[in-house]
Write an enzyme that holds these catalytic residues in place. Sequence first.
Site, PDB file in Angstrom:
ATOM      1  N   ASP A   1       0.834  -1.200   0.000  1.00  0.00           N
ATOM      2  CA  ASP A   1       0.000   0.000   0.000  1.00  0.00           C
ATOM      3  C   ASP A   1       0.876   1.259   0.000  1.00  0.00           C
ATOM      4  OD1 ASP A   1      -2.292   1.561   0.140  1.00  0.00           O
ATOM      5  OD2 ASP A   1      -3.150   0.452   1.816  1.00  0.00           O
TER       6      ASP A   1
ATOM      7  N   ASP B   1     -10.862   2.198  -3.186  1.00  0.00           N
ATOM      8  CA  ASP B   1     -11.432   1.921  -1.862  1.00  0.00           C
ATOM      9  C   ASP B   1     -12.952   1.947  -1.917  1.00  0.00           C
ATOM     10  OD1 ASP B   1      -9.129   1.426  -0.508  1.00  0.00           O
ATOM     11  OD2 ASP B   1      -8.894   3.441   0.312  1.00  0.00           O
TER      12      ASP B   1
END
Length: 735
Positions: free
Chosen positions: A477, A547
């Site tokens: 990430d 997301d």
Amino acid sequence: MNIFFNQNTKTFTLNTQNTQYRMAVVSDGYLAHLWYGGKLPDEDLIYLLRFDESPFTPETNNRERGSFMDNLPFEYPCFGIGDYRESAIAVLDSEGMSACDLRYSSHKIYSGKPALEGLPATFDNGGDCTTLEIEMLDSHLNLKATLIYSVFENSDIIARSVRFKNIGNEPFYLKRAYSACLELDSSQYDMITLNGSWARERMVQRQPLHIGKQSIESLRGESSHQNNPFMAVCSHNADEDNGEVYGLCFVYSGNFTAMAEVDQHDKTRLLMGINGFDFSWKLETGENFQAPEVLMTYTNKGIGQMSRNFHDVMRSNLIRGKYKDKTRPVLINNWEATYFKFDTDKLLSIADEASKLGIEMLVMDDGWFGHRDSDNSSLGDWFVYEEKLKGGLKHLVEQVNKRGMKFGIWFEPEMISPDSELFKAHPDWAIQVKGRPLTQSREQYVLDFSRKEVRDYIYFMMREILDSANIEYIKWDMNRQLTEVGSATLPADRQRELWHRYVLGVYDLMNRLTTDYPDILLENCSGGGARFDAGMLYYSPQIWCSDDTDAIERLKIQAGTSYVYPCSAMGAHVSDCPNHTVGRNTPFKTRGDVAMVGTFGYELDVTRISEEDKKQIPHQIEQFKKYNLLIRTGDFYRIGNMFEDNTWDAWEFVAKNKSEVLFEFVQVLARPNMRSRRIKLKGLDPNAYYFREDNPEQVFSGKALMQCGINVAKIWSADEIWGDFASKVIHFIKA
Ligand code: GLA
């Protein structure tokens, strides 16, 4: 060989399956762009340059040199010698001068394709590439620029990049070093870009070109949520299936510029490369600078064909590793299930339930290290948070494995929390401008990945974790963008190199990781989909798309992403409802059908969802496995367009040999007292017949399916689509 040089006309011809690219060495060694479009016979195209027409005439006793320079379609335009359009290169020499003048000096053509040092790039796959290198020389500056072009046997793609070398005795600076310029002889185009924000990545924007410059860029240190490193220009009437389209995609994950400039004569210059703002690269005697790669495509078969061209080359010549051609394990990620609130017992309770339902891998997301209970600490402290993971990581992984599941883990290697042991020990490891306060974002700083000792240390810590248990997947990430971009170790005249050196550092670590752990499945992620770019696809065969996991929002996000990137690379999960980003409730079936387009998995607390939803999971997994080969290898066709009509969407995967078709439809809004929608399929064999697998009585000719369409979806009662957000999957097989 698909690349030729005609000695008489001094013309280079690059052929792909359906396209041709031409350039020619003209007056005084300038390299002119001649043609990019459909295939032509071997004829002289120099007339396209209008040398007999003022102001395009090369020279009349050198009187009109200025206007010639300002009008020639340059293959790689320079600044300071009469071309006032945007240049591909900008320099600053040791005398403070900025003029640059690159002329042809030599070339070579060979089979294969060179790797680009330190950078991701497409590669030769079993002898399917031919490469042309054209050496350009500025003999005043002693700068050599090698323009590199590769064509592929099986796709309509040209890969290009530029390598620079200082062959003189004085250092100079590259202030801009773009990777590609493409000159078009018209301005009658629309520009297409993919733009957005967090949770809203890669929305399609389309605008007619206008005189002057129009561009998108990133200055955030990553490719970004806001602008994707891609642009296309297409004829005004181009749609999914018809019309001319030129697509350019940058194989790079940092700051970039993608620009179109329409000039005084209604010609268009397209440029793509590392953003030249706040960029500078010092070239000492003998040093090289390698600009990243751009993938170009041309088609006259519409935007859909542009996408398929990109998909093909990325799937065969860019994505690598064990999972390149494999169905990915169906995973369950605990992020939206627990956020930071989990421990061994909680994870095992999810694994217990998930394994019974056929889910194959548990991914432990953020919060397992240091003392991380929220996003305000511990980045950089890559050791296990023992209070959460009682019994340790090895124990947890063994327990997960015992349940027949693989185990995956989350890292954010490039980051450092102010509240971390790492920051206490090495405050100078954060990117910063000495004397200025550091800007926090998500309460974290960015590590200076241009420094080898920083990368080595982070890698050492990651290895300790990876070697301590049977870890088979990593989610890498990156949750903030760069500010106060300065390094503690670079000299003043190299500080502006940091943006790019940072990206090279990230690539270096990804390279080490994927080389040392070839069996680990790597998924990239950046606050959702801020690094969905072709550079990252070289290291990881999949990237978390967004997301925003709401199935209806995903229709747009995934459609925009599919403009350039193959569906097989899109991280897509079934998540809980009401959806955590938009609060929308959608049927569990629709969530599964939409996630099936991508890598497929779950991101919810499977111990807490309804029995009714849970019951669907084994069926969804079965469906994913059944169709995944077709989804990974077939041709993708967008049928609906949520950017124009957001009441429905549809798309299709067609096998390369046209033997089967997977058609998916989503009714976003139900309509009262209306007929079913008549939807035309695409890309089938017109001379074949296809039957529905779920109702073999129903047989259609390929022609009928494509020209007349099918009625979606009331014609058979079993087909009825009821309610908002409902979906339908139909599998057609060639009779
Ligand atoms: C980012 C990712 C999410 C999740 C969180 C964890 O936002 O996109 O999927 O991993 O970080 O902090």
